[in-house]
Design a protein around this motif. Structure first.
Motif, PDB file in Angstrom:
ATOM      1  N   MET A   1       0.852  -1.171   0.000  1.00 17.52           N
ATOM      2  CA  MET A   1       0.000   0.000   0.000  1.00 17.52           C
ATOM      3  C   MET A   1       0.894   1.228   0.000  1.00 17.52           C
ATOM      4  SD  MET A   1      -2.734   1.068   2.884  1.00 17.52           S
ATOM      5  CE  MET A   1      -4.168   1.847   2.259  1.00 17.52           C
ATOM      6  N   ARG A   2       0.596   2.168  -0.815  1.00 23.03           N
ATOM      7  CA  ARG A   2       1.385   3.387  -0.894  1.00 23.03           C
ATOM      8  C   ARG A   2       0.540   4.556  -0.438  1.00 23.03           C
ATOM      9  NH1 ARG A   2       5.563   4.103  -5.194  1.00 23.03           N
ATOM     10  NH2 ARG A   2       6.867   5.405  -3.964  1.00 23.03           N
ATOM     11  N   VAL A 109      -8.613  -1.596  13.188  1.00 23.58           N
ATOM     12  CA  VAL A 109      -8.242  -3.007  13.218  1.00 23.58           C
ATOM     13  C   VAL A 109      -9.447  -3.801  13.708  1.00 23.58           C
ATOM     14  CG1 VAL A 109      -6.628  -4.714  14.140  1.00 23.58           C
ATOM     15  CG2 VAL A 109      -5.861  -2.362  13.741  1.00 23.58           C
ATOM     16  N   TRP A 110      -9.864  -4.745  12.896  1.00 29.09           N
ATOM     17  CA  TRP A 110     -10.990  -5.612  13.264  1.00 29.09           C
ATOM     18  C   TRP A 110     -10.459  -6.998  13.576  1.00 29.09           C
ATOM     19  CZ3 TRP A 110     -14.658  -4.546   8.536  1.00 29.09           C
ATOM     20  CH2 TRP A 110     -15.228  -3.274   8.669  1.00 29.09           C
ATOM     21  N   HIS A 111     -10.813  -7.528  14.728  1.00 27.22           N
ATOM     22  CA  HIS A 111     -10.474  -8.911  15.072  1.00 27.22           C
ATOM     23  C   HIS A 111     -11.415  -9.810  14.279  1.00 27.22           C
ATOM     24  CE1 HIS A 111     -10.427 -12.350  18.174  1.00 27.22           C
ATOM     25  NE2 HIS A 111      -9.369 -12.439  17.405  1.00 27.22           N
ATOM     26  N   VAL A 120      -6.749 -10.601  11.870  1.00 28.75           N
ATOM     27  CA  VAL A 120      -7.303  -9.255  11.921  1.00 28.75           C
ATOM     28  C   VAL A 120      -7.436  -8.747  10.492  1.00 28.75           C
ATOM     29  CG1 VAL A 120      -6.397  -8.627  14.201  1.00 28.75           C
ATOM     30  CG2 VAL A 120      -5.040  -8.141  12.163  1.00 28.75           C
ATOM     31  N   ALA A 121      -8.297  -7.769  10.323  1.00 28.88           N
ATOM     32  CA  ALA A 121      -8.398  -7.030   9.066  1.00 28.88           C
ATOM     33  C   ALA A 121      -8.037  -5.589   9.378  1.00 28.88           C
ATOM     34  CB  ALA A 121      -9.817  -7.113   8.507  1.00 28.88           C
ATOM     35  N   TYR A 122      -7.341  -4.963   8.447  1.00 27.80           N
ATOM     36  CA  TYR A 122      -6.990  -3.552   8.573  1.00 27.80           C
ATOM     37  C   TYR A 122      -7.858  -2.793   7.586  1.00 27.80           C
ATOM     38  CZ  TYR A 122      -2.921  -5.540  10.887  1.00 27.80           C
ATOM     39  OH  TYR A 122      -2.109  -6.248  11.728  1.00 27.80           O
ATOM     40  N   VAL A 123      -8.649  -1.840   8.094  1.00 29.01           N
ATOM     41  CA  VAL A 123      -9.607  -1.116   7.257  1.00 29.01           C
ATOM     42  C   VAL A 123      -9.165   0.338   7.132  1.00 29.01           C
ATOM     43  CG1 VAL A 123     -12.023  -0.480   6.932  1.00 29.01           C
ATOM     44  CG2 VAL A 123     -11.434  -2.650   8.060  1.00 29.01           C
ATOM     45  N   PHE A 124      -8.837   0.728   5.892  1.00 28.43           N
ATOM     46  CA  PHE A 124      -8.393   2.080   5.570  1.00 28.43           C
ATOM     47  C   PHE A 124      -9.407   2.709   4.636  1.00 28.43           C
ATOM     48  CE2 PHE A 124      -4.522  -0.241   6.418  1.00 28.43           C
ATOM     49  CZ  PHE A 124      -3.682   0.674   7.045  1.00 28.43           C
ATOM     50  N   ASP A 125     -10.117   3.708   5.092  1.00 28.90           N
ATOM     51  CA  ASP A 125     -10.985   4.495   4.220  1.00 28.90           C
ATOM     52  C   ASP A 125     -11.813   3.631   3.270  1.00 28.90           C
ATOM     53  OD1 ASP A 125     -12.065   6.902   3.321  1.00 28.90           O
ATOM     54  OD2 ASP A 125     -10.568   7.107   1.737  1.00 28.90           O
ATOM     55  N   ALA A 127     -11.322   0.470   2.409  1.00 31.63           N
ATOM     56  CA  ALA A 127     -10.598  -0.672   1.842  1.00 31.63           C
ATOM     57  C   ALA A 127     -10.145  -1.566   2.981  1.00 31.63           C
ATOM     58  CB  ALA A 127      -9.387  -0.199   1.042  1.00 31.63           C
ATOM     59  N   ALA A 128     -10.538  -2.837   2.930  1.00 29.82           N
ATOM     60  CA  ALA A 128     -10.185  -3.780   3.994  1.00 29.82           C
ATOM     61  C   ALA A 128      -9.142  -4.768   3.495  1.00 29.82           C
ATOM     62  CB  ALA A 128     -11.425  -4.530   4.467  1.00 29.82           C
ATOM     63  N   PHE A 129      -8.085  -4.913   4.244  1.00 31.63           N
ATOM     64  CA  PHE A 129      -7.049  -5.913   3.974  1.00 31.63           C
ATOM     65  C   PHE A 129      -7.315  -7.054   4.935  1.00 31.63           C
ATOM     66  CE2 PHE A 129      -5.610  -1.894   2.500  1.00 31.63           C
ATOM     67  CZ  PHE A 129      -4.940  -2.181   1.328  1.00 31.63           C
ATOM     68  N   VAL A 130      -7.789  -8.193   4.406  1.00 36.89           N
ATOM     69  CA  VAL A 130      -8.375  -9.235   5.247  1.00 36.89           C
ATOM     70  C   VAL A 130      -7.512 -10.482   5.411  1.00 36.89           C
ATOM     71  CG1 VAL A 130     -10.714  -8.450   4.738  1.00 36.89           C
ATOM     72  CG2 VAL A 130      -9.680 -10.259   3.342  1.00 36.89           C
TER      73      VAL A 130
END
Length: 143
Positions: A1-2, A109-111, A120-125, A127-130
């Motif tokens: 991710m940039r 951060v979602w468990h 965990v998933a990381y949710v940015f604006d 967009a979720a990285f799952v």
């Protein structure tokens, strides 16, 4: 991710091969690596996070559930006395719904336990990285 950010920081989430290419690109353009984020424990391969951290810096983060994964595998591999199952191998253990700011973005951060208790998933604006969130416990592979 940039990230387009005045602090010129980057993050890396899970991908080993891209980590090395990204490190080289950051060196070329002078960007700093702020975070190396793991979506879950990788029992079938090494993540490369520690090696990348040694080369490029940054903090390694994973879900707090990693302690359960470490305790399980310490028993499986009979290393309870030599490998701590306390998450100390990581710089930060994320709690469910915790937020972090990277550059100009805030992530939540979602468990997402399922494949492992550390998922965990990381949710940015939006967009979720799952990672491997959709996998059943101990079932399936991404390859």
């Amino acid at each position: 991710m940039r990230l387009d950010d005045p602090r010129e920081t980057d993050i890396i989430i899970d991908d080993i091969n891209r980590q090395i290419r990204a490190r080289r690109e950051r060196e070329r353009i002078g960007r700093a690596l702020e975070w190396i984020l793991e979506t879950h424990a990788h029992a079938d391969h090494l993540s490369g996070a520690k090696a990348l951290q040694a080369m490029a810096g940054g903090r390694i983060g994973i879900g707090a559930g990693i302690r359960k994964v470490q305790a399980h595998f310490a028993g499986v591999f009979n290393v309870e006395d030599s490998v701590p199952a306390d998450g100390s191998q990581f710089d930060h253990l994320f709690a469910d719904n915790e937020t972090l700011t990277i550059g100009n973005l805030e992530a939540r951060v979602w468990h997402t336990p399922g494949h492992t208790p550390a998922c965990v998933a990381y949710v940015f604006d939006g967009a979720a990285f799952v990672g491997d969130t959709i996998f059943m416990p101990d079932f399936g592979t991404a390859r």
